[in-house]
Design a protein around this motif. Structure first.
Motif, short mmCIF file in Angstrom:
data_model
loop_
_atom_site.label_atom_id
_atom_site.label_comp_id
_atom_site.label_asym_id
_atom_site.label_seq_id
_atom_site.Cartn_x
_atom_site.Cartn_y
_atom_site.Cartn_z
N GLN A 6 5.75 -40.23 24.22
CA GLN A 6 5.94 -40.11 22.55
C GLN A 6 4.68 -40.22 21.81
O GLN A 6 4.65 -40.43 20.65
CB GLN A 6 6.79 -41.39 22.32
CG GLN A 6 8.07 -41.73 22.52
CD GLN A 6 8.99 -40.54 22.11
OE1 GLN A 6 8.92 -40.31 20.92
NE2 GLN A 6 9.96 -40.15 22.68
N GLN A 26 5.74 -45.70 16.99
CA GLN A 26 4.48 -45.64 18.00
C GLN A 26 3.77 -46.73 17.99
O GLN A 26 3.46 -47.25 19.18
CB GLN A 26 3.63 -44.58 17.57
CG GLN A 26 4.33 -42.98 17.78
CD GLN A 26 3.38 -41.77 17.50
OE1 GLN A 26 2.45 -42.06 16.72
NE2 GLN A 26 3.56 -40.51 17.72
N ALA A 48 2.04 -42.15 21.95
CA ALA A 48 1.75 -43.39 21.28
C ALA A 48 0.54 -43.98 21.86
O ALA A 48 0.19 -45.06 21.54
CB ALA A 48 2.73 -44.22 21.15
N ALA A 97 -1.96 -44.84 19.38
CA ALA A 97 -1.42 -45.20 17.95
C ALA A 97 -2.12 -46.71 17.58
O ALA A 97 -2.34 -46.74 16.22
CB ALA A 97 0.08 -45.58 18.43
N HIS A 101 3.44 -49.08 21.27
CA HIS A 101 2.10 -49.43 22.11
C HIS A 101 1.72 -50.86 22.09
O HIS A 101 1.42 -51.50 23.36
CB HIS A 101 1.22 -48.85 21.18
CG HIS A 101 -0.22 -48.71 21.62
ND1 HIS A 101 -1.05 -47.63 22.05
CD2 HIS A 101 -1.13 -50.03 21.97
CE1 HIS A 101 -2.06 -48.35 22.75
NE2 HIS A 101 -2.26 -49.61 22.56
#
Lengths: 450, 216
Positions: free
Chosen positions: A284, A331, A286, A289, A335
């Protein structure tokens, strides 16, 4: 010169397969770390070529990582097929033996088959055109254009390019995989069913990898990454079960008790969940992020309102040649969930190591193993922090993936060894009880006869 | 009789512009630059803070209006493993033609985020044939990328009307023949955060609207 028997050879082969699979997970990590997952748009071909004949001069940039990953994965598929066939042959007989061997052989042939006659002719024509062009091309232009109409590509993503029988296999393999898993359970982890499960899993894993590329689905990538870890775990268990140690395991007072084993098992499940979270982060996008550590955007838990997200997206760390997509709230949460999971596992494994020390003392090999497991998770935490601090440098991020897999495998094998000792001691108790009953009956008979 | 106006303006950037990064070109792409070291071009800023590559477009005021089918192709080229231009505009239904002037392999991977706009990933051989793409839903920005060369990106502002422009190196833009009426006009820079909006009223003649965009 020591004689190596068939069992030892088989065990060695499974160990090599498992280690090679760990390498494959590393290669997969390099693919995502270099954002090269889509660098080869077509599958199972590579830029229109049969992937085994793609010119070496084309292995550049992102193609290098993705194409190497595909070839290496095919090699792991071959190793797993040999392993499954070997174990099935050794552990079954008569009709079952032949049915299993035939299944393995047919599936391998199906994967090697390139589709209908028409598809093969078209593919051959494309390769022939390319090959001629490659042979006559100047050095700077090793891979040359295929004769295609304007607006068309010699190779594209999309479900159209997937051979029909691969699409069928994508539906059939999960069914076969579940069937083999159920048989493994019903047969109390019979080795041949575990091996067949691994064989089905490796085929399904390959198909998932291809579908992720062809269907443009990050979600498939998460499943692909998760199955990779579980496949490695299964291979490691098979390696353990084919070892001499497994055969000769003895009950020992230095082995962990039920509570410790239960805690170890829970820790293994937690590591698997954490690896799934990690895979979700990678797929994704992330990973960055949250660009700071131990704080997160300067806070303990970052705000995700619109103004805060705008601020995060303006952070200097977003000025990168990789040109990231804007950070989303999802995200950030993903994370942070990974960080929270890491903290829980870190505390859990250290606590577990202390419990092993207190319960079994330093003499127990299980205590030492639990301490090493805790050290592994510490290393993994450091590498995780480095991943953030280096702005997700590809080699560090990949090391994080490999160490994650190693942490799972190490802890799981330690736990399975503990279970094995307990299982053996259970058998000894049953035998002792049975012996006790026999002796008592003999004594009663003697008394009666007197 | 209804009249129309040209909307013109200049966009400047405020605040400190972040430094660009060197592109991590591989040897084959590096050779194409003959010793030069290209960088990212997130902020192309003139001597008086003029900001290039800002997509300016009408976002409100055109509801229910139909426009002629777009003519011609919008062209994106790949030159020295860099997309040229970095930011451009196109109409829904218009052909976006992706060319390559490079003697190296690329994959052309547009990644739309709006539902209904299809994602593609196509190989493009060295100096290969152009590839054509069309989408039906507006999307600002629709990203093109090359996964072989992870520094290669282009952004297309895709709208369903002809009233858009991209600022040049002098920061100026011109939107031609906007019919009389009240509109919202957005200036969107890819790296500078959210679009900046202004209300304008067109009554023939020429309308000037300037923007200041804060650097992120």
């Amino acid at each position: 010169m020591p004689v190596v028997n068939q069992s030892q050879k088989l065990h060695g082969f499974v160990v090599v397969t498992a280690l090679a699979t760990l390498g494959l997970i590393g290669l997969g990590g390099l693919v995502t770390s270099h954002q090269a997952g889509m660098a080869v748009p077509d599958w199972p071909t590579t830029y229109g070529y049969n992937m085994f004949f793609f010119p070496f001069s084309g292995w550049v940039g992102g193609i290098f990582y993705e194409h190497t990953h595909r070839l290496y994965a095919a090699f792991i598929g071959l190793l797993t097929s040999i392993m499954a066939g070997w174990i099935w042959w050794r552990h079954t007989e008569s009709k079952t033996r032949w049915a299993g061997m035939l299944t393995i052989l047919m599936l391998v042939m199906a994967l090697g088959h390139r589709g209908s006659g028409k598809a093969i002719r078209e593919a051959d024509a494309a390769v022939a055109t390319n090959s001629v062009a490659v042979a006559s091309a100047p050095a700077a232009q090793d891979i040359s254009p295929v004769n295609v109409a304007e607006g068309e590509s010699p190779a594209s993503g999309g479900a159209k390019g997937i051979p029909f029988h691969f699409k069928v296999l994508a539906f059939v393999m999960p069914v076969l995989l579940v069937f083999a898993l159920v048989q493994s359970y019903r047969s109390r982890a019979a080795l041949h069913w575990l091996a067949l499960t691994a064989f089905f899993a490796v085929i399904f894993q390959g198909l998932l990898g291809g579908l992720r590329v062809a269907l443009y689905k990050d979600e498939v990538g998460i499943f692909h990454a998760t199955l990779a870890q579980l496949f490695l775990l299964l291979l490691s268990i098979i390696a353990l079960m084919t070892s001499r140690w497994w055969e000769q395991a003895k009950s020992s007072p230095l082995a962990p008790g039920r509570k410790l084993l239960l805690a170890s098992g829970i820790a293994c499940v937690a590591v698997i969940l954490q690896l799934i979270l990690g895979a979700s982060m990678r797929h994704q996008h992330a990973g960055l992020a949250v660009p700071d550590f131990p704080l997160a955007h300067g806070q303990v838990w970052p705000a995700t309102d619109e103004a805060s997200l705008a601020k995060y997206n303006g952070h200097s760390s977003r000025m990168d040649t990789r040109d990231f997509n804007p950070i989303t709230a999802a995200q950030v949460h993903l994370h942070m969930a990974h960080r929270a999971g890491a903290l829980i596992i870190w505390v859990g494994l250290i606590t577990l190591a202390i419990a092993y020390v207190r319960s079994l003392g330093w003499r127990s090999p299980f205590t030492r193993a639990a301490v090493i497991w805790a050290l592994l998770i510490n290393s993994q935490a450091v590498v995780g922090a480095l991943t953030v601090w280096t702005n997700k440098a590809a080699d560090i991020a990949t090391l994080h993936v490999v160490l994650g897999a190693a942490t799972l495998i190490y802890g799981s094998l330690m736990t399975f060894c503990g279970f094995r000792c307990r299982m053996v001691s259970g058998r000894v108790e049953v035998l002792a009880a049975a012996n006790g009953r026999t002796q008592s009956a003999n004594a009663e008979a003697m008394i009666a006869s007197q | 009789m209804a009249s129309a106006a040209d909307v013109v303006g200049k966009i400047t950037v405020t605040g400190t512009v972040p430094a660009e990064k060197d592109l991590p070109l591989d040897p084959k792409c590096g050779e194409l630059h003959k010793g030069a070291k290209p960088t990212t071009t997130f902020y192309v800023v003139g001597p008086n803070k003029e900001l290039a590559d800002v997509f300016v477009h009408i976002t409100k005021g055109l509801e229910g209006k139909k426009f002629d089918a777009p003519a011609g192709n919008v062209v994106l080229d790949q030159v020295g493993c860099i997309y040229v231009p970095y930011v451009t505009g196109a109409r829904t239904g218009q052909n976006i033609e992706v060319r390559t002037s490079d003697p190296v392999l690329h994959n052309v991977h547009p990644t739309p985020a709006v539902a209904g706009n299809k994602e593609y990933n196509k190989a493009q051989m060295p100096k290969g044939q152009p590839l054509m793409f069309t989408w039906d839903k507006p999307e600002v920005f629709l990203k093109f990328k090359c996964d072989v060369h992870p520094w290669m990106f282009a952004y297309v502002g895709l709208v369903d009307h002809p009233f858009f422009a991209v600022t040049g190196k002098d920061g100026t833009f011109t939107i031609k023949n906007l019919p009389d009426g009240k509109y919202t006009i957005d200036a969107y820079h890819r790296k500078a955060g959210k679009p900046v909006s202004k209300e304008i009223e067109v009554k023939g003649g020429r309308v000037t609207v300037n923007f200041e965009i804060p650097a992120a």
